[in-house]
Motif scaffolding. Structure first.
Motif, mmCIF file in Angstrom:
data_model
loop_
_atom_site.group_PDB
_atom_site.id
_atom_site.type_symbol
_atom_site.label_atom_id
_atom_site.label_comp_id
_atom_site.label_asym_id
_atom_site.label_seq_id
_atom_site.Cartn_x
_atom_site.Cartn_y
_atom_site.Cartn_z
ATOM 1 N N GLY A 89 55.072 43.900 55.153
ATOM 2 C CA GLY A 89 54.715 42.555 55.587
ATOM 3 C C GLY A 89 53.218 42.406 55.743
ATOM 4 O O GLY A 89 52.427 43.254 55.326
ATOM 5 N N GLU A 90 52.827 41.301 56.356
ATOM 6 C CA GLU A 90 51.413 40.986 56.587
ATOM 7 C C GLU A 90 51.049 41.253 58.041
ATOM 8 O O GLU A 90 51.781 40.858 58.955
ATOM 9 C CB GLU A 90 51.137 39.518 56.240
ATOM 10 C CG GLU A 90 49.695 39.093 56.445
ATOM 11 C CD GLU A 90 49.451 37.644 56.090
ATOM 12 O OE1 GLU A 90 48.488 37.059 56.593
ATOM 13 O OE2 GLU A 90 50.262 37.106 55.304
ATOM 14 N N TYR A 91 49.905 41.910 58.250
ATOM 15 C CA TYR A 91 49.492 42.305 59.593
ATOM 16 C C TYR A 91 48.019 41.996 59.816
ATOM 17 O O TYR A 91 47.254 41.754 58.877
ATOM 18 C CB TYR A 91 49.723 43.808 59.810
ATOM 19 C CG TYR A 91 51.181 44.235 59.796
ATOM 20 C CD1 TYR A 91 51.945 44.228 60.954
ATOM 21 C CD2 TYR A 91 51.790 44.638 58.608
ATOM 22 C CE1 TYR A 91 53.274 44.614 60.943
ATOM 23 C CE2 TYR A 91 53.118 45.032 58.585
ATOM 24 C CZ TYR A 91 53.857 45.024 59.755
ATOM 25 O OH TYR A 91 55.168 45.409 59.752
ATOM 26 N N GLN A 92 47.644 42.049 61.103
ATOM 27 C CA GLN A 92 46.258 42.061 61.531
ATOM 28 C C GLN A 92 46.008 43.343 62.311
ATOM 29 O O GLN A 92 46.884 43.793 63.065
ATOM 30 C CB GLN A 92 45.919 40.859 62.419
ATOM 31 C CG GLN A 92 45.907 39.526 61.710
ATOM 32 C CD GLN A 92 45.513 38.393 62.649
ATOM 33 O OE1 GLN A 92 45.620 38.499 63.867
ATOM 34 N NE2 GLN A 92 45.044 37.294 62.082
ATOM 35 N N VAL A 93 44.820 43.929 62.114
ATOM 36 C CA VAL A 93 44.439 45.124 62.858
ATOM 37 C C VAL A 93 43.255 44.754 63.735
ATOM 38 O O VAL A 93 42.226 44.269 63.230
ATOM 39 C CB VAL A 93 44.081 46.286 61.926
ATOM 40 C CG1 VAL A 93 43.748 47.535 62.733
ATOM 41 C CG2 VAL A 93 45.235 46.577 60.969
ATOM 42 N N ARG A 94 43.394 45.003 65.035
ATOM 43 C CA ARG A 94 42.376 44.581 66.005
ATOM 44 C C ARG A 94 41.931 45.776 66.831
ATOM 45 O O ARG A 94 42.768 46.527 67.346
ATOM 46 C CB ARG A 94 42.926 43.491 66.915
ATOM 47 C CG ARG A 94 41.935 42.905 67.925
ATOM 48 C CD ARG A 94 42.617 41.797 68.725
ATOM 49 N NE ARG A 94 41.703 41.114 69.593
ATOM 50 C CZ ARG A 94 41.438 41.475 70.847
ATOM 51 N NH1 ARG A 94 42.046 42.554 71.353
ATOM 52 N NH2 ARG A 94 40.589 40.781 71.594
ATOM 53 N N ALA A 95 40.623 45.965 66.955
ATOM 54 C CA ALA A 95 40.057 47.031 67.773
ATOM 55 C C ALA A 95 39.219 46.402 68.876
ATOM 56 O O ALA A 95 38.445 45.462 68.616
ATOM 57 C CB ALA A 95 39.213 47.980 66.938
ATOM 58 N N SER A 96 39.343 46.908 70.095
ATOM 59 C CA SER A 96 38.583 46.374 71.217
ATOM 60 C C SER A 96 38.179 47.507 72.141
ATOM 61 O O SER A 96 38.845 48.548 72.226
ATOM 62 C CB SER A 96 39.412 45.332 71.991
ATOM 63 O OG SER A 96 40.626 45.903 72.460
ATOM 64 N N ALA A 97 37.060 47.311 72.813
ATOM 65 C CA ALA A 97 36.548 48.279 73.779
ATOM 66 C C ALA A 97 35.601 47.557 74.711
ATOM 67 O O ALA A 97 35.092 46.467 74.401
ATOM 68 C CB ALA A 97 35.831 49.449 73.071
ATOM 69 N N ALA A 98 35.350 48.156 75.871
ATOM 70 C CA ALA A 98 34.469 47.550 76.862
ATOM 71 C C ALA A 98 33.063 47.404 76.293
ATOM 72 O O ALA A 98 32.567 48.267 75.560
ATOM 73 C CB ALA A 98 34.437 48.403 78.129
ATOM 74 N N LEU A 99 32.413 46.265 76.589
ATOM 75 C CA LEU A 99 31.036 45.959 76.192
ATOM 76 C C LEU A 99 30.888 45.691 74.702
ATOM 77 O O LEU A 99 29.769 45.596 74.202
ATOM 78 C CB LEU A 99 30.068 47.083 76.609
ATOM 79 C CG LEU A 99 30.054 47.454 78.088
ATOM 80 C CD1 LEU A 99 29.048 48.562 78.334
ATOM 81 C CD2 LEU A 99 29.730 46.241 78.942
ATOM 82 N N PHE A 100 32.006 45.543 73.975
ATOM 83 C CA PHE A 100 31.944 45.256 72.544
ATOM 84 C C PHE A 100 32.712 43.979 72.239
ATOM 85 O O PHE A 100 33.683 43.636 72.932
ATOM 86 C CB PHE A 100 32.531 46.394 71.714
ATOM 87 C CG PHE A 100 31.672 47.623 71.655
ATOM 88 C CD1 PHE A 100 30.645 47.707 70.740
ATOM 89 C CD2 PHE A 100 31.888 48.680 72.520
ATOM 90 C CE1 PHE A 100 29.851 48.843 70.668
ATOM 91 C CE2 PHE A 100 31.110 49.816 72.467
ATOM 92 C CZ PHE A 100 30.085 49.893 71.537
ATOM 93 N N VAL A 101 32.283 43.291 71.178
ATOM 94 C CA VAL A 101 33.054 42.176 70.641
ATOM 95 C C VAL A 101 34.201 42.736 69.806
ATOM 96 O O VAL A 101 33.979 43.619 68.978
ATOM 97 C CB VAL A 101 32.159 41.266 69.783
ATOM 98 C CG1 VAL A 101 32.970 40.147 69.150
ATOM 99 C CG2 VAL A 101 31.016 40.702 70.610
ATOM 100 N N PRO A 102 35.442 42.293 70.022
ATOM 101 C CA PRO A 102 36.557 42.837 69.241
ATOM 102 C C PRO A 102 36.345 42.683 67.744
ATOM 103 O O PRO A 102 35.786 41.695 67.268
ATOM 104 C CB PRO A 102 37.762 42.004 69.720
ATOM 105 C CG PRO A 102 37.370 41.512 71.077
ATOM 106 C CD PRO A 102 35.887 41.299 71.017
ATOM 107 N N ALA A 103 36.783 43.691 66.986
ATOM 108 C CA ALA A 103 36.720 43.665 65.527
ATOM 109 C C ALA A 103 38.121 43.404 64.985
ATOM 110 O O ALA A 103 39.103 43.966 65.492
ATOM 111 C CB ALA A 103 36.182 44.986 64.975
#
Length: 587
Positions: A89-103
């Motif tokens: 299927g179709e997905y989104q991959v999201r990375a997040s961490a403190a003091l960063f804008v999510p990618a």
């Protein structure tokens, strides 16, 4: 007593062959389950910051098309993560961490058993201020897909497919590339492209990333005028080199040559040749200041020679996570920042007789700006001062050789004319002005943004009570205070894959030059648009084939008509209407 007899006494009988069959069936069922599980897709990769440092403990989430959470993982000491057991299927991959804008990596298509490698780059707010689309419309808007592979913005994606077609490698930073890559494009366009761009144009471009991350680029454009003519083809060749430097810096250099035999000067000379060297460097001073500096050195030959340099300087400071303060100095409307070298095609320079000698357009722009992040968007207000020494003005119509010669009289403003279209340019008197510029941008989706701009300043218009005539074009114009407003849409339609840039820039139709000419959208005259659509027809068409259309001033607004001495209808306009269309093939 044997085992069968004992089992019979207990009321049931079990044969040894039956036990073996049941045990074998259980093993086969278990193996089938394992195979079914093993066919699930997986997503893995590395999460780094803009400097390439692996990020420990970053949260990575895989989100399905219906917004359901399909899997999560935390990165290890080396920034690596692994998320298995994903259905097709179709997905989104999201990375997040403190003091960063999510990618975010969107539109990730997985099939059964696929192994997707998605490398993500986390940016601080300082590095994400490139969301502000402060970029002018380039001469070759198809270059949107042909910007340097080595980009200054760390969140520029790169996509590579393995030979087997199963492994997808997606990186949100060009620094992730560990080996060379190469891409080429061939394109053919035709139509009335206006001044210096009429007829059929054949374009070939190639980008190559070296193993050390440096980038080479080459662009060639051969143009043939439409209709019977004895003129040779126009030629434009440009080559460039870019490399990353330490401390988040980068440098680029572009060398270009242009030859246009269709150009005519007022003294009867024909042809224009131009050689330009443009370079820029980007630096980071600590964590709070970004500096961009560079410029263009050029030599132009028409009826004589003109040469000079056009430097620029851009400084942005980030005192807090949400505020940005900047200063910008520019002497060329074309190259005002490091991103201005994303395309290697240069604008055709305007060099013609002014004050008795061959000169080019010139001016000085200084600007102070303050910006603030607003949610996912950005707002910026700027105060600027312009000191323009020579201003290029556009015109066109049924221009004859006699008309061109007439502008070479003493005290006149000589024009540079395209003999195949009748379009021309001349230099008007300069002026000084100041004003404000307000720009708001807002992402509509991960692939589309909208921008609104409002500006004040001045532009050239015909003087009150003066009849415009060819020999005295420059003396017939004077600056007028005015306002301007722009709404622009740019991005890519997800479902169709259509690349689009559309803008409507309003200003008083009496003006024949732009208000706030150094603004991001200063050359988007009235209604203009660019579309690029991938062509798909099963297996009948090769992959990588696109159709393009580029239109400027679609409604032909802002025209100021006048008559020449021989009764021919001519006009002045900030941007005459042009229409070009063609096919492009990427391989």
């Amino acid at each position: 007593m044997d085992r069968t007899a004992i089992d019979a006494q207990d009321g049931f009988t079990v044969q040894r062959p039956q036990v073996k069959i049941a045990f074998l069936s259980l093993m086969l069922l278990t193996a089938a389950c394992r195979v079914a599980v093993g066919q699930g897709a997986t997503v893995s990769g590395v999460v780094r910051d803009a400097q390439g440092v692996a990020q420990l403990g970053a949260l990575v989430q895989v989100i399905a098309a219906d917004s359901a959470m399909a899997g999560t993982a935390f990165t290890d000491l080396h920034g690596r993560y692994f998320i298995p057991h994903l259905g097709p299927g179709e997905y989104q991959v999201r990375a997040s961490a403190a003091l960063f804008v999510p990618a975010l990596r969107s539109n990730l298509q997985l099939r059964s058993g696929a192994q997707a490698v998605v490398n993500l780059t986390l940016n601080t707010l300082f590095e994400s201020t490139t969301w502000l689309p402060a970029e002018r419309r380039k001469a070759d808007e198809p270059g949107d897909d042909w910007k340097w592979t080595l980009r200054s913005a760390a969140n520029r994606p790169i996509l590579r497919l393995a030979d087997d077609g199963d492994v997808i490698v997606v990186s949100s930073s060009a620094t992730e590339s560990s080996k060379g890559a190469e891409r080429a494009r061939s394109e053919m366009t035709a139509g009335d492209g206006g001044f210096g761009s009429n007829g059929v144009h054949t374009v070939f471009a190639i980008d190559k990333v070296l193993d050390d991350g440096a980038a080479l680029t080459l662009h060639m454009d051969m143009g043939a005028p439409i209709g019977p003519t004895s003129l040779g083809p126009s030629t434009e060749v440009a080559t460039g080199y870019g490399m990353r430097l330490g401390m988040g810096g980068a440098a680029r250099t572009v060398l270009s040559y242009q030859s246009h035999p269709e150009m005519m000067g007022p003294d009867g000379s024909s042809g224009l040749q131009s050689m330009q060297i443009a370079s820029a460097q980007q630096m980071q001073l600590g964590d709070m200041v970004d500096v961009e500096a560079g410029g263009t050195v050029y030599v132009v030959r028409t009826s004589g020679y003109a040469s000079g340099s056009r430097p620029f300087l851009k400084v942005n400071a980030h005192p807090t996570e949400t505020w940005t303060v900047g200063y910008r100095m520019a002497t060329s409307q074309e190259l005002q920042s490091f991103a201005g070298l994303d395309t290697v095609k240069r604008e055709l320079p305007v060099a013609t007789i002014y004050d008795g000698k061959v000169q080019t357009e010139g001016g000085l722009h200084q600007e102070f700006s303050v910006g603030r992040k607003t949610g996912r968007g950005f707002v910026q207000i700027a105060y600027y001062r312009d000191s323009l020494s020579r201003v290029a003005v556009a015109g066109g119509g049924a221009l004859s050789a006699a008309d061109i010669a007439e502008t070479g009289q003493d005290g006149g403003s000589g024009i540079l004319a395209d003999s195949t279209t009748g379009n021309f340019r001349f230099l008007g008197d300069g002026y000084k002005t100041q004003g404000l510029n307000l720009t708001l941008t807002e992402p509509l989706s991960p692939n589309m943004w909208i921008a609104v701009e409002y500006g004040t300043g001045a532009g050239l218009a015909e003087k009150d009570g003066v009849v415009i005539a060819l020999p005295t074009l420059g003396a017939s114009l004077a600056p007028r205070s005015a306002e301007t407003a722009t709404i622009a849409l740019r991005g890519r339609v997800i479902r169709s894959g259509t690349a689009v840039r559309a803008a409507y820039r309003w200003q008083p139709t009496r003006l024949v030059t732009a208000v706030d000419p150094y603004a991001p959208f200063s050359d988007q005259a009235y209604l203009s648009c660019y579309l690029r659509q991938a062509l798909r027809l099963g297996n009948l068409l090769p992959p990588g084939l696109d159709a393009t259309i580029d239109v400027t001033n679609l409604l032909a607004q802002g025209y100021r008509p006048f008559m020449s001495d021989d009764g021919q209808m001519l006009f002045l306009a900030q941007a005459p209407r042009t229409i070009q269309a063609g096919l492009a093939f990427t391989f």
